[in-house]
Scaffold this motif. Structure first.
Motif, PDB file in Angstrom:
ATOM      1  N   UNK A  22       0.849  -1.194   0.000  1.00 46.15           N
ATOM      2  CA  UNK A  22       0.000   0.000   0.000  1.00 46.15           C
ATOM      3  C   UNK A  22       0.885   1.245   0.000  1.00 46.15           C
ATOM      4  N   UNK A  23       0.380   2.286  -0.589  1.00 45.05           N
ATOM      5  CA  UNK A  23       1.138   3.535  -0.662  1.00 45.05           C
ATOM      6  C   UNK A  23       0.955   4.333   0.630  1.00 45.05           C
ATOM      7  N   UNK A  24       1.934   5.142   0.941  1.00 43.62           N
ATOM      8  CA  UNK A  24       1.847   6.094   2.050  1.00 43.62           C
ATOM      9  C   UNK A  24       2.918   7.159   1.835  1.00 43.62           C
ATOM     10  N   UNK A  32      -2.091   0.711  -7.748  1.00 44.13           N
ATOM     11  CA  UNK A  32      -3.001   0.394  -6.652  1.00 44.13           C
ATOM     12  C   UNK A  32      -4.415   0.827  -7.025  1.00 44.13           C
ATOM     13  N   UNK A  33      -5.373   0.243  -6.353  1.00 45.25           N
ATOM     14  CA  UNK A  33      -6.777   0.625  -6.496  1.00 45.25           C
ATOM     15  C   UNK A  33      -7.426   0.572  -5.125  1.00 45.25           C
ATOM     16  N   UNK A  44      -5.610  -2.331  -2.831  1.00 44.07           N
ATOM     17  CA  UNK A  44      -5.047  -3.534  -3.410  1.00 44.07           C
ATOM     18  C   UNK A  44      -4.007  -3.085  -4.437  1.00 44.07           C
ATOM     19  N   UNK A  45      -2.839  -3.712  -4.390  1.00 41.92           N
ATOM     20  CA  UNK A  45      -1.730  -3.286  -5.243  1.00 41.92           C
ATOM     21  C   UNK A  45      -1.364  -4.372  -6.246  1.00 41.92           C
ATOM     22  N   UNK A 122      -2.117  -7.083   0.339  1.00 47.12           N
ATOM     23  CA  UNK A 122      -1.295  -5.923   0.027  1.00 47.12           C
ATOM     24  C   UNK A 122      -0.762  -5.409   1.350  1.00 47.12           C
ATOM     25  N   UNK A 123       0.550  -5.360   1.495  1.00 42.99           N
ATOM     26  CA  UNK A 123       1.188  -5.004   2.768  1.00 42.99           C
ATOM     27  C   UNK A 123       0.897  -3.550   3.113  1.00 42.99           C
TER      28      UNK A 123
END
Length: 192
Positions: A22-24, A32-33, A44-45, A122-123
């Motif tokens: 996951x983005x951050x 990703x969505x 979910x990536x 997804x981590x």
């Protein structure tokens, strides 16, 4: 381990495929969505190796086979604020055979309804994160269900080169995200 779906006992998986991270603010991911309807608020990536609705070729693993997660342990319970145990594995309630219920691959995954991809994750959270609820975590497969184990200290993980590593609880979430991504080209130091 089995779960009951009506009168049928279904085998539950103890491992999940790694779809990516996951983005951050510390980790930029474009593939990703949003996933799986509110209030889940998951991501979910497709930056990992086992992604929805598409195969990844070995030549796409730019970080190297020994630096990329393929599968990791997801085999224990978390707890809600009132102390109730909640399942976090990748296949509950439908078991090991379930796959995706939506079309597309992130960033074009159709996660607008409750359509998760079971048996992958997804981590987004650290190893053995056990708080329920949290964004993207759900018993009926949240896309960000964490890596969990019933034993102390960490989780077992399979890397793309076929080696098995024990990832300790203290593994930084950023390091875990880099391991979950096949092509971010960032150095990884597991220290063990």
């Amino acid at each position: 381990e089995f779960a009951s779906i009506g009168t049928v006992a279904v085998m539950m998986p103890h491992y999940v495929g790694i779809a990516g991270a996951a983005r951050d603010a510390d980790f930029a991911e474009q593939r990703w969505s949003k996933c799986c309807a509110l209030p889940m608020d998951g991501e979910i990536a497709a930056g990992g190796l086992l992604i929805p609705n598409r195969a990844v070729k070995l030549r796409d693993i730019l970080d190297g086979l020994s630096n990329t997660l393929l599968v990791a342990e997801a085999s224990d319970f978390g707890a809600s604020a009132n102390g109730k145990q909640r399942r976090f594995d990748g296949g509950y309630p439908t078991g090991w055979i379930a796959g995706t219920a939506a079309g597309g691959t992130p960033p074009n995954y159709d996660g607008s309804f409750i359509r998760p991809s079971w048996n992958i994750t997804t981590i987004r959270y650290p190893i053995n994160y056990r708080t329920y609820p949290a964004p993207g975590i759900d018993e009926n497969h949240g896309p960000n269900n964490p890596l969990l184990s019933a034993h102390r200290g960490g989780v077992n993980a399979l890397l793309a080169d076929g080696s098995v590593r024990f990832l300790v609880d203290a593994t930084a979430t950023l390091t875990l995200k880099r391991l979950a991504t096949r092509d971010d080209r960032q150095p990884i130091d597991l220290g063990n």
